[in-house]
Design an enzyme around this catalytic site. Sequence first.
Site, PDB file in Angstrom:
ATOM      1  N   ARG A 115      -2.257  28.262  27.329  1.00  0.00           N
ATOM      2  CA  ARG A 115      -1.356  27.385  28.020  1.00  0.00           C
ATOM      3  C   ARG A 115      -1.241  28.063  28.947  1.00  0.00           C
ATOM      4  NH1 ARG A 115       4.869  27.425  28.484  1.00  0.00           N
ATOM      5  NH2 ARG A 115       5.959  25.167  29.139  1.00  0.00           N
ATOM      6  N   HIS A 173      -1.961  25.666  32.814  1.00  0.00           N
ATOM      7  CA  HIS A 173      -0.711  26.399  34.096  1.00  0.00           C
ATOM      8  C   HIS A 173      -1.300  27.380  34.574  1.00  0.00           C
ATOM      9  CE1 HIS A 173       3.170  25.511  32.137  1.00  0.00           C
ATOM     10  NE2 HIS A 173       2.672  24.626  31.728  1.00  0.00           N
ATOM     11  N   ASP A 174      -2.917  27.550  34.292  1.00  0.00           N
ATOM     12  CA  ASP A 174      -2.714  28.262  35.788  1.00  0.00           C
ATOM     13  C   ASP A 174      -3.926  26.887  36.505  1.00  0.00           C
ATOM     14  OD1 ASP A 174      -4.357  30.608  37.510  1.00  0.00           O
ATOM     15  OD2 ASP A 174      -5.848  29.861  36.217  1.00  0.00           O
ATOM     16  N   VAL A 202      -2.269  24.675  39.208  1.00  0.00           N
ATOM     17  CA  VAL A 202      -1.802  24.639  40.542  1.00  0.00           C
ATOM     18  C   VAL A 202      -2.897  25.550  41.155  1.00  0.00           C
ATOM     19  CG1 VAL A 202       0.278  25.807  41.695  1.00  0.00           C
ATOM     20  CG2 VAL A 202       0.070  24.946  39.275  1.00  0.00           C
ATOM     21  N   GLY A 253      -5.770  25.283  41.677  1.00  0.00           N
ATOM     22  CA  GLY A 253      -7.396  24.933  40.877  1.00  0.00           C
ATOM     23  C   GLY A 253      -6.979  26.084  39.847  1.00  0.00           C
ATOM     24  N   ASP A 300      -7.686  30.200  39.766  1.00  0.00           N
ATOM     25  CA  ASP A 300      -7.844  30.718  40.479  1.00  0.00           C
ATOM     26  C   ASP A 300      -6.301  32.525  40.084  1.00  0.00           C
ATOM     27  OD1 ASP A 300      -5.281  29.598  40.800  1.00  0.00           O
ATOM     28  OD2 ASP A 300      -5.554  30.087  43.413  1.00  0.00           O
ATOM     29  N   SER A 318      -3.692  32.378  40.074  1.00  0.00           N
ATOM     30  CA  SER A 318      -2.145  32.588  40.727  1.00  0.00           C
ATOM     31  C   SER A 318      -0.804  32.819  39.135  1.00  0.00           C
ATOM     32  CB  SER A 318      -2.223  31.704  41.825  1.00  0.00           C
ATOM     33  OG  SER A 318      -2.383  30.070  40.801  1.00  0.00           O
ATOM     34  N   ASN A 324       7.637  27.412  34.203  1.00  0.00           N
ATOM     35  CA  ASN A 324       6.884  28.587  33.251  1.00  0.00           C
ATOM     36  C   ASN A 324       8.200  29.545  33.292  1.00  0.00           C
ATOM     37  OD1 ASN A 324       4.198  27.988  33.752  1.00  0.00           O
ATOM     38  ND2 ASN A 324       4.702  28.866  36.175  1.00  0.00           N
ATOM     39  N   PRO A 364       2.674  18.916  34.051  1.00  0.00           N
ATOM     40  CA  PRO A 364       4.146  17.788  33.375  1.00  0.00           C
ATOM     41  C   PRO A 364       5.269  18.394  33.314  1.00  0.00           C
ATOM     42  CG  PRO A 364       1.929  18.117  32.526  1.00  0.00           C
ATOM     43  CD  PRO A 364       1.841  19.267  34.096  1.00  0.00           C
ATOM     44  N   HIS A 407      -1.538  20.614  21.682  1.00  0.00           N
ATOM     45  CA  HIS A 407       0.458  21.388  20.919  1.00  0.00           C
ATOM     46  C   HIS A 407      -0.255  21.153  19.646  1.00  0.00           C
ATOM     47  CE1 HIS A 407       2.626  19.964  24.766  1.00  0.00           C
ATOM     48  NE2 HIS A 407       1.790  21.229  24.594  1.00  0.00           N
ATOM     49  N   THR A 408      -1.479  21.240  19.310  1.00  0.00           N
ATOM     50  CA  THR A 408      -1.940  21.788  17.537  1.00  0.00           C
ATOM     51  C   THR A 408      -1.461  22.906  17.330  1.00  0.00           C
ATOM     52  OG1 THR A 408      -3.058  21.595  15.924  1.00  0.00           O
ATOM     53  CG2 THR A 408      -4.322  22.065  18.325  1.00  0.00           C
ATOM     54  N   ASP A 443      -5.528  21.969  14.595  1.00  0.00           N
ATOM     55  CA  ASP A 443      -6.727  20.793  13.715  1.00  0.00           C
ATOM     56  C   ASP A 443      -6.270  19.807  14.354  1.00  0.00           C
ATOM     57  OD1 ASP A 443      -3.520  20.333  13.162  1.00  0.00           O
ATOM     58  OD2 ASP A 443      -4.376  21.608  11.458  1.00  0.00           O
TER      59      ASP A 443
HETATM   60  C1  HEM Z   1       0.737  16.601  28.765  1.00  0.00           C
HETATM   61  C2  HEM Z   1       1.531  17.194  29.310  1.00  0.00           C
HETATM   62  C3  HEM Z   1       2.305  18.622  28.199  1.00  0.00           C
HETATM   63  C4  HEM Z   1       3.420  18.708  28.473  1.00  0.00           C
HETATM   64  C5  HEM Z   1       4.169  18.340  29.462  1.00  0.00           C
HETATM   65  C6  HEM Z   1       3.438  19.713  27.976  1.00  0.00           C
HETATM   66  C7  HEM Z   1       4.890  20.159  27.755  1.00  0.00           C
HETATM   67  C8  HEM Z   1       5.182  21.977  26.676  1.00  0.00           C
HETATM   68  C9  HEM Z   1       6.517  22.423  26.855  1.00  0.00           C
HETATM   69  C10 HEM Z   1       7.767  21.554  27.366  1.00  0.00           C
HETATM   70  C11 HEM Z   1       5.838  23.612  26.197  1.00  0.00           C
HETATM   71  C12 HEM Z   1       7.020  24.387  25.124  1.00  0.00           C
HETATM   72  C13 HEM Z   1       7.899  25.426  26.150  1.00  0.00           C
HETATM   73  C14 HEM Z   1       8.378  25.727  25.745  1.00  0.00           C
HETATM   74  O1  HEM Z   1       9.158  26.077  24.509  1.00  0.00           O
HETATM   75  O2  HEM Z   1       9.240  26.716  27.266  1.00  0.00           O
HETATM   76  C15 HEM Z   1       4.326  23.327  25.515  1.00  0.00           C
HETATM   77  C16 HEM Z   1       4.162  24.216  25.374  1.00  0.00           C
HETATM   78  C17 HEM Z   1       2.721  24.608  24.898  1.00  0.00           C
HETATM   79  N1  HEM Z   1       1.250  23.453  25.565  1.00  0.00           N
HETATM   80 FE1  HEM Z   1       2.238  21.937  26.080  1.00  0.00          FE
HETATM   81  N2  HEM Z   1       1.853  20.187  27.586  1.00  0.00           N
HETATM   82  C18 HEM Z   1       1.498  19.107  28.146  1.00  0.00           C
HETATM   83  C19 HEM Z   1      -0.057  19.939  28.258  1.00  0.00           C
HETATM   84  C20 HEM Z   1      -0.247  21.047  27.401  1.00  0.00           C
HETATM   85  C21 HEM Z   1      -1.572  21.039  27.696  1.00  0.00           C
HETATM   86  C22 HEM Z   1      -2.867  20.021  28.467  1.00  0.00           C
HETATM   87  C23 HEM Z   1      -1.742  21.946  26.335  1.00  0.00           C
HETATM   88  C24 HEM Z   1      -3.567  22.918  26.880  1.00  0.00           C
HETATM   89  C25 HEM Z   1      -4.509  22.558  26.797  1.00  0.00           C
HETATM   90  C26 HEM Z   1      -0.893  22.397  26.218  1.00  0.00           C
HETATM   91  C27 HEM Z   1      -0.378  23.496  25.876  1.00  0.00           C
HETATM   92  C28 HEM Z   1       0.228  24.677  25.034  1.00  0.00           C
HETATM   93  C29 HEM Z   1       0.628  24.816  24.289  1.00  0.00           C
HETATM   94  C30 HEM Z   1      -0.170  26.273  23.400  1.00  0.00           C
HETATM   95  C31 HEM Z   1       1.987  25.194  23.889  1.00  0.00           C
HETATM   96  C32 HEM Z   1       2.528  26.569  23.084  1.00  0.00           C
HETATM   97  C33 HEM Z   1       2.918  27.669  24.057  1.00  0.00           C
HETATM   98  C34 HEM Z   1       3.563  28.974  23.171  1.00  0.00           C
HETATM   99  O3  HEM Z   1       3.852  28.977  21.713  1.00  0.00           O
HETATM  100  O4  HEM Z   1       3.637  30.105  24.026  1.00  0.00           O
HETATM  101  N3  HEM Z   1       0.191  21.445  26.861  1.00  0.00           N
HETATM  102  N4  HEM Z   1       3.855  22.219  26.129  1.00  0.00           N
END
Ligand code: HEM
Length: 326
Positions: free
Chosen positions: A62, A66-67, A70, A72, A74, A76, A91, A160, A190-191, A250
């Site tokens: 993640r 998130h890097d 914003v 690019g 970099d 940041s 964040n 997002p 989110h897997t 998966d």
């Molecule tokens: C499509 C739009 C996306 C939204 C709205 C979104 C939103 C979120 C939110 C709300 C969380 C939980 C944050 C928290 O509990 O404070 C999360 C966790 C996470 N997101 Fe996303 N996300 C998105 C896309 C992505 C993308 C593109 C990736 C990576 C390729 C990603 C990877 C992750 C991972 C791995 C977690 C778990 C982090 C952890 O356990 O520390 N997400 N996301």
Amino acid sequence: MKKMKGCVLVALLVVLFLSVGVQSQLSTDFYSSSCPNVFKVVRREVFKAMKNEMRMGGSLLRLHFHDCFVNGCDGSILLDGSDGEKFAAPNLNSARGFDVVDTIKTAVENECNGTVSCADILAIAARDSVVLSGGNSWKVLLGRRDGLVSNQSGANSGLPSPFDPINTIISKFNNVGLNTTDVVSLSGGHTIGRSRCALFSNRLFNFSGTGAADTTMDTDMLAELQTLCPQNGDGNVTAALDRNSTNVFDNHYFKNLLNNKGLLSSDQGLFSSDDGIAATKTLVQSYSSNSNLFMNDFVSSMIKMGNISPLTGSDGEIRKNCRVVN
Ligand code: HEM
Ligand SMILES: *[C@@H]1O[C@H](CO)[C@@H](O)[C@H](O)[C@H]1NC(C)=O
Ligand SMILES: *[C@@H]1O[C@H](CO)[C@@H](O)[C@H](O)[C@H]1NC(C)=O
Ligand SMILES: *[C@@H]1O[C@H](CO)[C@@H](O)[C@H](O)[C@H]1NC(C)=O
Ligand SMILES: *[C@@H]1O[C@H](CO)[C@@H](O)[C@H](O)[C@H]1NC(C)=O
Ligand SMILES: *[C@@H]1O[C@H](CO)[C@@H](O)[C@H](O)[C@H]1NC(C)=O
Ligand SMILES: *[C@@H]1O[C@H](CO)[C@@H](O)[C@H](O)[C@H]1NC(C)=O
């Protein structure tokens, strides 16, 4: 003599053009002579961190996302300071793994100091996190340099939110050159990992002011989450994003969506929302039934995401400490 000068000029221009061309691109062998062991070192540190806590793989993946969204990719997001990205809404109390990044950076500096950027460390660590969780590997493009500013307002507007409608999420991806396929494949991140109650409790009791829970959530799952995340409870309690195989990379994230078992509104919305997103629904169905298709598309999209506006050549710097500009 005059002709000679002309030739030299042309040659110089060609060299200049070539070097600019090279600099504006990342390459997989960027550190092959300056830091040949960088992959070994990063992988060893990510492995240690995940052995200590499997979830760290998700947290590191993640951070790269998130890097990149914003200014690019970099580095940041790694800069300290209450006016920076760490304190932006998406964040704050949410992004984690900064200590692990420090540990990786120290190990890399011990191997070859002043050479590998923090932005590249995030890109390699994200790949290793996916692989060590069971996902497919890929060759990471490298040569990014670290930015000099951390853009809090950019993070607030560009990242997002789980409360965004799917159309808004697609727009935010489009803004950084990613398309609808990338939205769905990368949501498959989110897997692995977890989310805090505060980011999905809106679905549990009074969804959009309807006085009832979100009807696109499986009822057993709903009951469980209502107990885990009671109204006025601790919003920092966490639930698995993929409740079937939390730490395994998966395609179960997509199978969950077909069963109304997505956790965030922005997860389930890819399959269930009726704001005209037939394309995301079709992709969710394809990925849920074809793991290879998901893994391959995820890799392509990660490489695309890693290419967002990198600083190259003499732009930016190689930070000594990922938390501060040199
Ligand atoms: C499509 C739009 C996306 C939204 C709205 C979104 C939103 C979120 C939110 C709300 C969380 C939980 C944050 C928290 O509990 O404070 C999360 C966790 C996470 N997101 Fe996303 N996300 C998105 C896309 C992505 C993308 C593109 C990736 C990576 C390729 C990603 C990877 C992750 C991972 C791995 C977690 C778990 C982090 C952890 O356990 O520390 N997400 N996301
Ligand atoms: C790398 O380490 C050497 C010796 O420890 C030191 O003199 C040098 O300044 C360091 N270079 C960078 C760029 O940190
Ligand atoms: C911050 O991000 C916004 C949105 O992408 C951009 O318009 C702005 O130029 C950035 N500011 C800095 C200082 O990089
Ligand atoms: C998204 O872009 C990829 C190439 O990067 C392309 O293969 C794919 O078809 C595009 N998807 C959509 C929905 O345009
Ligand atoms: C649900 O929320 C709406 C406004 O968001 C409010 O008017 C209504 O009273 C709430 N219903 C319940 C049962 O809490
Ligand atoms: C989560 O914990 C942080 C720091 O401990 C606290 O400031 C914040 O208010 C909590 N957030 C929620 C949603 O409870
Ligand atoms: C995961 O899903 C499979 C079916 O795809 C099911 O057999 C298994 O019990 C599930 N595991 C968990 C922990 O929910």
